[in-house]
Scaffold this active site. Sequence first.
Site, PDB file in Angstrom:
ATOM      1  N   SER A 158       9.629 -42.599 -22.388  1.00  0.00           N
ATOM      2  CA  SER A 158       9.236 -43.628 -23.347  1.00  0.00           C
ATOM      3  C   SER A 158       8.415 -42.998 -24.456  1.00  0.00           C
ATOM      4  CB  SER A 158       8.398 -44.707 -22.656  1.00  0.00           C
ATOM      5  OG  SER A 158       7.049 -44.300 -22.505  1.00  0.00           O
ATOM      6  N   ASP A 159       8.269 -43.699 -25.548  1.00  0.00           N
ATOM      7  CA  ASP A 159       7.294 -43.302 -26.548  1.00  0.00           C
ATOM      8  C   ASP A 159       5.964 -43.976 -26.193  1.00  0.00           C
ATOM      9  OD1 ASP A 159       6.114 -42.160 -28.770  1.00  0.00           O
ATOM     10  OD2 ASP A 159       7.720 -42.728 -30.140  1.00  0.00           O
TER      11      ASP A 159
END
Length: 769
Positions: free
Chosen positions: A328-329
């Site tokens: 994920s960011d």
Amino acid sequence: MLKACRCRLYSKFIFYQAYPVNLRIYLLTSFLFVLMESAVVAQQNDQIIEHKVQTLLSQMTLEEKIGQMTQIDFSVVAAADGQTLDNPVDVAKLENAVLKYHVGSILNTTNTPDYKPPYIEKWRLITQTIRNTAAKTRLKIPIIYGIDAIHGANYTYNATLFPQAINMAASFNPELSFKEGEITAREVKASGLDWNFYPVMDIGRQPLWPRLWETYGEDVYLTSVMGSEYIKGHQGDDFGQPTKAPTCLKHYVGYSYPLNGKDRTPAWIGERALREYFLPSFAAGVKAGAPTVMVNSGEVDGIPGHANYQYLTTILRGELGFKGFTISDWEDIIRLYTRDKVAASPKEAVKIAVLAGVDMSMVPFDFSFYQLLLELAQSGEVPLARIDEAVARILKVKLQSGLFDPPPEPLAVAGNFATADAQAVSRQAAAESVILAKNAGATLPLAKHSSVLVTGPTANLLSVLNGGWTLTWQGDNERLYPQDKQTLLAAIRQKSSGKVSFVGGQAFNDEIDVDAAVAAAAEHDYIILAIGEKPYTETYGNIDSLELDKNQLKLGQALLATGKPVILVYFGGRPRIITELAEQASAVVLGFLPGMEAGPALADILYGDVNPSGKLPITYPRHTNDIVNYDHKPIEKFDVNDYRPLYPFGHGLSYTSFKTSGLHLSKASYAQGETIELAVYVKNTGTRTGKEAVLVYLNDVAASVTRPNKQLKAFKKLELQPGEEQLLNFKLEPEALSFIGLDMKRIIEPGDFKIMVGDEVAQFNLRQN
């Protein structure tokens, strides 16, 4: 290993025809045998790694597995006063994270109010402390440390820092991108770090977007080539080697095209546009071997990137064949609940993201992801098979990276960090990335004895040459920049033997005394006006208009009114509107973000010691709302619609001149599936040695789906002496003629095609099989 064997053998094998028949047979047999042997070894290595992965999985508890999927920010384990301590790690906090929560990854740099980037020795101490703690765990699974080393090891003080991606693209020199990857990997590993969140494979087609400069520009092919070469340099044939490291493609997919131009806002991209423009560069990155992918922080057509099963699983894995793990960011899983409102609770947000295909969560400040996923797995809402799938992918990359079997001694700093050779490559990249956009009356190059007034907000700062992700996240803390590097002003003063004066402030936002600048101009032959943007990245770089700020326009107008020749130099991450100044200036130099060695590189160009060779990797708009990309559709240049940028994609002048001639194809008609072969002569028709990027464009004359007026399909950069001519040969594989058809499948249709190189056009027909 397989690729290396191919390259070594092929260099010898191509000469086999000079040998007797028996020897030819022997050489051919040997060649094929070694290829087969290499393939067997590669397959065996994969089998060994897979066996290790499955063995580890069978020994792991559920808690240990979920820990591997958890990534925390360094601040979670940092000492409160870590900036002043020899070791910024709080061992008790670290042991809590690793021994209790089993975290699999840590990211980012140290972060305190009085932050300064760690020297290499401190980084090595931090990461060794983390390794020692991981070694205390039951299964001794190493932690992988991730960092945003987007233009060199930019969080290690005194590292070699390169031009940003937009500049690397402007060089049109894939070899420089390969070398940047090599050097960055070496310096990241010398710093004790493991994993680089780069390259950005988004394409930059929305000039308002504040991360435009992190891309390789607006073209699909250019982005694919430059990004792939970076990956190959960074990873080599084995990213587990001491000087190599895994890369991470970002931000998959569609992140770079927000409708309103602001970071982390919705993109409206139809499936055809997605497949035509935004997926191919990621497909190229997967093919080049990148083992990790970071997910789009925004949303596309109403579906947040972290909730998009179609993109993350069906397309990325099913169609593109990606085998690594996704991450994920920043905080984006919980934001499915707090921001996007597609989840009714934090727990549901975790469930949605993991089931969509996110393997590792950049949480980043707590252990909430761990706790919530553990509950979901225990209740059966997230199947154990999905947990095992994600953890297997993570373990495989850790094994491939050599983290389970580190070398007995860390990579030596001497010879691997901030070497003279590395900085010379950075300086070459800076020089080749600078675009001479206008040079009326051969204003440039300047004679070294000329008297020059230097002014403008970007003339005497290092930060404006580098942009975001430099020493700090935003890159705007000028006091942290190394004092031995030269600003544009400092480099001009060193290069010039004439009078050089400066009128300006100490910071970007300092108001410049216009009257003082005008008065000083009267005493000089030339004015170098350095304008542009202050550093920024992500949402902090959001703007409402591409217009240049009024103070800079006011200064430029006053100096142009003096009648002195004005050389306009622009630094910034996106094309701010400079039309009014550029049309009156004697010369325009587009520097964008050319990196830490940019001052001397720019001075070399301004005074003629280096011949400029950069070309625009984007369209530079003439007006703030007139945004038309170079590969526009026919309807965009029809009736009153037009493509009339200030400077077009591929534009870039030189101090010499080049001419293409004799463009010809191997045949006038090709069958489907055949390779298109073409050749063209390129001649230096001027009086100076220079480099020229020769760009090959294709146009499909008529098709069932509207086609762009032209698309870049090949390019080569070469250096020619005055009067020298060279024949360049190009091959376009069948896929270069393809597009996304009516049924959303990639197809190639028969018909007429045009090839365009320089001012020349050649046509061929593709026959129906």
